[in-house]
Design a protein around this motif. Structure first.
Motif, PDB file in Angstrom:
ATOM      1  N   ALA A  19     -71.040   2.679 -72.737  1.00 34.75           N
ATOM      2  CA  ALA A  19     -71.614   3.657 -71.809  1.00 34.75           C
ATOM      3  C   ALA A  19     -70.648   4.817 -71.596  1.00 34.75           C
ATOM      4  O   ALA A  19     -71.061   5.983 -71.577  1.00 34.75           O
ATOM      5  CB  ALA A  19     -71.955   2.989 -70.476  1.00 34.75           C
ATOM      6  N   GLN A  23     -71.242   8.707 -72.388  1.00 32.15           N
ATOM      7  CA  GLN A  23     -71.052   9.677 -71.315  1.00 32.15           C
ATOM      8  C   GLN A  23     -70.181  10.840 -71.808  1.00 32.15           C
ATOM      9  O   GLN A  23     -70.450  12.003 -71.505  1.00 32.15           O
ATOM     10  CB  GLN A  23     -70.425   9.004 -70.096  1.00 32.15           C
ATOM     11  CG  GLN A  23     -70.314   9.931 -68.893  1.00 32.15           C
ATOM     12  CD  GLN A  23     -69.742   9.222 -67.689  1.00 32.15           C
ATOM     13  OE1 GLN A  23     -68.819   8.406 -67.816  1.00 32.15           O
ATOM     14  NE2 GLN A  23     -70.278   9.520 -66.522  1.00 32.15           N
ATOM     15  N   LEU A  30     -72.643   7.390 -64.832  1.00 36.77           N
ATOM     16  CA  LEU A  30     -72.506   5.945 -65.010  1.00 36.77           C
ATOM     17  C   LEU A  30     -72.930   5.298 -63.694  1.00 36.77           C
ATOM     18  O   LEU A  30     -72.163   5.253 -62.730  1.00 36.77           O
ATOM     19  CB  LEU A  30     -71.071   5.585 -65.386  1.00 36.77           C
ATOM     20  CG  LEU A  30     -70.822   4.132 -65.777  1.00 36.77           C
ATOM     21  CD1 LEU A  30     -71.700   3.699 -66.938  1.00 36.77           C
ATOM     22  CD2 LEU A  30     -69.364   3.928 -66.121  1.00 36.77           C
ATOM     23  N   GLU A  39     -75.510   1.228 -67.122  1.00 36.96           N
ATOM     24  CA  GLU A  39     -76.597   2.203 -67.193  1.00 36.96           C
ATOM     25  C   GLU A  39     -76.023   3.605 -67.063  1.00 36.96           C
ATOM     26  O   GLU A  39     -75.281   3.897 -66.130  1.00 36.96           O
ATOM     27  CB  GLU A  39     -77.611   1.982 -66.073  1.00 36.96           C
ATOM     28  CG  GLU A  39     -78.717   3.009 -66.065  1.00 36.96           C
ATOM     29  CD  GLU A  39     -79.598   2.948 -64.838  1.00 36.96           C
ATOM     30  OE1 GLU A  39     -80.441   3.845 -64.690  1.00 36.96           O
ATOM     31  OE2 GLU A  39     -79.440   2.024 -64.009  1.00 36.96           O
ATOM     32  N   LEU A  40     -76.391   4.456 -68.008  1.00 36.69           N
ATOM     33  CA  LEU A  40     -76.019   5.854 -67.985  1.00 36.69           C
ATOM     34  C   LEU A  40     -77.283   6.636 -67.632  1.00 36.69           C
ATOM     35  O   LEU A  40     -78.256   6.629 -68.380  1.00 36.69           O
ATOM     36  CB  LEU A  40     -75.484   6.265 -69.360  1.00 36.69           C
ATOM     37  CG  LEU A  40     -74.792   7.607 -69.496  1.00 36.69           C
ATOM     38  CD1 LEU A  40     -73.639   7.754 -68.502  1.00 36.69           C
ATOM     39  CD2 LEU A  40     -74.289   7.777 -70.916  1.00 36.69           C
ATOM     40  N   PHE A  49     -77.031  -0.407 -71.660  1.00 33.79           N
ATOM     41  CA  PHE A  49     -76.101  -1.064 -72.579  1.00 33.79           C
ATOM     42  C   PHE A  49     -75.968  -2.504 -72.116  1.00 33.79           C
ATOM     43  O   PHE A  49     -75.543  -2.756 -70.991  1.00 33.79           O
ATOM     44  CB  PHE A  49     -74.748  -0.346 -72.571  1.00 33.79           C
ATOM     45  CG  PHE A  49     -74.890   1.124 -72.860  1.00 33.79           C
ATOM     46  CD1 PHE A  49     -74.888   1.571 -74.159  1.00 33.79           C
ATOM     47  CD2 PHE A  49     -75.070   2.032 -71.840  1.00 33.79           C
ATOM     48  CE1 PHE A  49     -75.050   2.921 -74.442  1.00 33.79           C
ATOM     49  CE2 PHE A  49     -75.239   3.381 -72.098  1.00 33.79           C
ATOM     50  CZ  PHE A  49     -75.227   3.825 -73.404  1.00 33.79           C
TER      51      PHE A  49
END
Length: 128
Positions: A19, A23, A30, A39-40, A49
């Motif tokens: 992640a 990013q 994030l 989670e992004l 992810f």
């Protein structure tokens, strides 16, 4: 009733590390970071992810381990964005089928992804 698109989730050995890589490549927040899931978040979708201790990195273009899924990111300047991807930890693949329009990379977990001029002002006419 319709179910709005949330986004794809990639299996990987280290969700937070992957992640953080994405990013650096694409921005986002994030929003969740744990050993098993990250989670992004973006304004209209999220990338997930998920930890998979048995993850086998794709061997693209060799089909022995399929690519499973891949992400495409728009880039008006492929060379500038490629430099950012490499600085973030991505690796260009040896095979580049259409390097003037698409550049193929591997993320740190081995997933293929592309930078593309598709749908950008300078991209192919059929993509706009």
């Amino acid at each position: 009733m319709t179910a709005p698109f949330w986004g794809p989730t990639l299996d990987c050995p280290d969700p937070v590390a992957l992640a953080e890589f994405y990013q650096r490549v694409a921005g986002g927040e994030l929003a969740v970071a744990s050993e098993s899931f990250a989670e992004l978040r973006f304004p209209t979708f999220s990338l997930g992810f998920q930890r998979d201790l048995n993850h086998r990195a794709p061997t693209w273009p060799d089909p022995r381990v399929p690519q499973q899924c891949h992400l495409d990111f728009m880039a008006e300047d492929l060379d500038a964005e490629q430099a950012k991807v490499v600085a973030a930890g991505g690796r260009p693949t040896a095979m580049q089928p259409e390097p003037g329009t698409f550049r193929v990379f591997l993320d740190p977990a081995g997933h293929p992804f592309c930078l593309t001029t598709w749908r950008t002002p300078g991209g192919p006419a059929q993509s706009r």
